[in-house]
Design an enzyme around this catalytic site. Sequence first.
Site, short mmCIF file in Angstrom:
data_model
loop_
_atom_site.label_atom_id
_atom_site.label_comp_id
_atom_site.label_asym_id
_atom_site.label_seq_id
_atom_site.Cartn_x
_atom_site.Cartn_y
_atom_site.Cartn_z
N TYR A 53 58.78 15.63 61.67
CA TYR A 53 57.35 15.38 61.47
C TYR A 53 56.87 14.15 62.24
O TYR A 53 55.67 13.93 62.39
CB TYR A 53 57.00 15.20 59.98
CG TYR A 53 57.31 16.40 59.11
CD1 TYR A 53 57.66 17.63 59.66
CD2 TYR A 53 57.27 16.31 57.72
CE1 TYR A 53 57.97 18.72 58.86
CE2 TYR A 53 57.56 17.40 56.91
CZ TYR A 53 57.92 18.61 57.49
OH TYR A 53 58.22 19.67 56.69
N HIS A 109 67.02 21.14 57.66
CA HIS A 109 65.64 21.64 57.76
C HIS A 109 65.60 23.16 57.97
O HIS A 109 64.78 23.86 57.36
CB HIS A 109 64.94 20.93 58.92
CG HIS A 109 63.45 20.90 58.79
ND1 HIS A 109 62.69 19.86 59.26
CD2 HIS A 109 62.57 21.78 58.26
CE1 HIS A 109 61.41 20.10 59.01
NE2 HIS A 109 61.32 21.27 58.41
N ILE A 228 54.75 20.99 47.01
CA ILE A 228 54.48 19.80 47.83
C ILE A 228 53.22 20.00 48.68
O ILE A 228 53.29 20.07 49.91
CB ILE A 228 55.70 19.45 48.71
CG1 ILE A 228 56.27 20.70 49.42
CG2 ILE A 228 56.78 18.79 47.87
CD1 ILE A 228 57.40 20.39 50.42
N SER A 231 47.65 17.17 52.22
CA SER A 231 46.25 17.00 52.58
C SER A 231 46.09 15.61 53.19
O SER A 231 46.81 14.68 52.82
CB SER A 231 45.35 17.12 51.35
OG SER A 231 44.01 16.86 51.74
N ARG A 236 40.80 15.84 48.20
CA ARG A 236 41.80 16.88 47.95
C ARG A 236 43.13 16.27 47.50
O ARG A 236 43.83 16.84 46.66
CB ARG A 236 42.02 17.70 49.22
CG ARG A 236 40.89 18.64 49.52
CD ARG A 236 41.16 19.25 50.88
NE ARG A 236 40.29 20.38 51.16
CZ ARG A 236 40.30 21.03 52.32
NH1 ARG A 236 41.11 20.65 53.29
NH2 ARG A 236 39.49 22.05 52.51
N ASN A 240 44.56 17.58 44.04
CA ASN A 240 45.85 18.28 44.03
C ASN A 240 46.85 17.61 43.09
O ASN A 240 47.83 18.23 42.67
CB ASN A 240 46.43 18.39 45.44
CG ASN A 240 45.59 19.26 46.37
OD1 ASN A 240 44.76 20.05 45.91
ND2 ASN A 240 45.80 19.12 47.67
N1 LIG Z 1 60.86 22.99 55.18
C1 LIG Z 1 60.01 23.52 56.02
O1 LIG Z 1 60.37 24.22 56.97
C2 LIG Z 1 58.53 23.27 55.82
C3 LIG Z 1 57.60 24.05 56.51
C4 LIG Z 1 56.24 23.82 56.27
C5 LIG Z 1 55.85 22.83 55.37
N2 LIG Z 1 56.79 22.05 54.73
C6 LIG Z 1 56.39 20.96 53.81
O2 LIG Z 1 55.48 21.49 52.85
C7 LIG Z 1 54.27 20.75 52.90
C8 LIG Z 1 53.09 21.63 52.52
O3 LIG Z 1 52.98 22.74 53.38
P1 LIG Z 1 51.88 22.84 54.56
O4 LIG Z 1 51.50 21.50 55.02
O5 LIG Z 1 52.44 23.81 55.55
O6 LIG Z 1 50.67 23.59 53.89
P2 LIG Z 1 49.76 23.49 52.55
O7 LIG Z 1 50.08 22.29 51.75
O8 LIG Z 1 49.86 24.84 51.93
O9 LIG Z 1 48.33 23.42 53.18
C9 LIG Z 1 47.83 22.31 53.84
C10 LIG Z 1 46.44 22.71 54.31
O10 LIG Z 1 45.61 22.98 53.16
C11 LIG Z 1 44.51 22.11 53.16
N3 LIG Z 1 44.25 21.73 51.76
C12 LIG Z 1 44.85 20.74 51.05
N4 LIG Z 1 44.38 20.71 49.78
C13 LIG Z 1 43.47 21.71 49.67
C14 LIG Z 1 42.65 22.16 48.62
N5 LIG Z 1 42.69 21.58 47.41
N6 LIG Z 1 41.83 23.23 48.85
C15 LIG Z 1 41.80 23.82 50.07
N7 LIG Z 1 42.56 23.43 51.11
C16 LIG Z 1 43.41 22.38 50.93
C17 LIG Z 1 44.89 20.94 54.04
O11 LIG Z 1 43.73 20.40 54.65
P3 LIG Z 1 43.48 18.82 54.86
O12 LIG Z 1 44.79 18.15 55.15
O13 LIG Z 1 42.55 18.82 56.02
O14 LIG Z 1 42.85 18.32 53.60
C18 LIG Z 1 45.77 21.61 55.08
O15 LIG Z 1 44.99 22.25 56.08
C19 LIG Z 1 54.25 20.23 54.36
O16 LIG Z 1 53.30 19.22 54.54
C20 LIG Z 1 55.67 19.81 54.50
O17 LIG Z 1 55.91 18.58 53.84
C21 LIG Z 1 58.12 22.28 54.94
#
Ligand SMILES: NC(=O)c1ccc[n+]([C@@H]2O[C@H](COP(=O)([O-])OP(=O)(O)OC[C@H]3O[C@@H](n4cnc5c(N)ncnc54)[C@H](OP(=O)(O)O)[C@@H]3O)[C@@H](O)[C@H]2O)c1
Length: 261
Positions: A53, A109, A228, A231, A236, A240
């Site tokens: 990241y 990862h 996890i 945002s 948010r 959250n």
């Molecule tokens: N191990 C792996 O391979 C892997 C892969 C992917 C992710 N991850 C981990 O999991 C975490 C979460 O997954 P992710 O970042 O892919 O996606 P997520 O948390 O499902 O979605 C993040 C998106 O949703 C938006 N958002 C946040 N809160 C919201 C709400 N209350 N209502 C509507 N939209 C909202 C955010 O916008 P804003 O930021 O603009 O507010 C961002 O665009 C990652 O950050 C990372 O730490 C791990």
Amino acid sequence: MTSAEQPTVPLAGDVRMPLLGFGTWQATGEAGYQAVLAALDAGYRHIDTATMYGNEAEVGRAIKESDLRREDIFVTTKLPPGRVGRERETIEASLRALDTDHVDLWLIHWPPSSPGDSLPVWRELLAARDEGLTRTVGVSNYSISQIDELIQATEEIPAVNQIRWSPSLYERQTHVAHRDRGVVLEGYSPFKTSDLSHPVLVRIAQAHNVSPAQVVLRWHIDHEIVVIPKSVTPDRIRANADVFGFSLTAEEMRDIDALGR
Ligand SMILES: NC(=O)c1ccc[n+]([C@@H]2O[C@H](COP(=O)([O-])OP(=O)(O)OC[C@H]3O[C@@H](n4cnc5c(N)ncnc54)[C@H](OP(=O)(O)O)[C@@H]3O)[C@@H](O)[C@H]2O)c1
């Protein structure tokens, strides 16, 4: 809710992991630093980062500059697939960037591209744990059969498997298979893989006077699945984390589970 009251799940080695964590993928630079600072202020006590990241230094700085003690924050980082054979140097770089002497959870990862590499990498993670560089170790994006290979060869159970998870991806047998092995299921991308305007989520949200996004998070927590959300938007980030003032009924849980079928 104070950090002491946040629901946690026990991991091997007398470690407790908060069921709610803060995702940081794509939260880099000043925005990443501000987001983690806002998350700690909003009550998150678990931060998910990764070497990949490129934001471990910002995460570390936010932790240092919060008024919290390091031991009150659960920190996860992850070994990228390209670092096979350089595990020790990779965790040392993570610890330097995070400005800490240990993380709470270190994950592989992704399964290494060469399947034969998985076991040696796992042994390196176990060695890092035994040296105190991380309190627990686990995997991410592993299938159950890939997890079984590690357990059979080493008799060491990955504490966690972090995989894509949400109501629309719900599979009871996958959850049960993790639980049967003592592997905690940690879900990622809860929103990216959800239709937050789905009528079932909207109806249940209205019944509790919360948002569909909060219902999705609460559904994970009520299943004892770590979640996890990420945002960088202060409102948010706070909303959250505000998911402990209600819980879902057994019928609501079943209705949401049914979105995965
Ligand atoms: N191990 C792996 O391979 C892997 C892969 C992917 C992710 N991850 C981990 O999991 C975490 C979460 O997954 P992710 O970042 O892919 O996606 P997520 O948390 O499902 O979605 C993040 C998106 O949703 C938006 N958002 C946040 N809160 C919201 C709400 N209350 N209502 C509507 N939209 C909202 C955010 O916008 P804003 O930021 O603009 O507010 C961002 O665009 C990652 O950050 C990372 O730490 C791990």
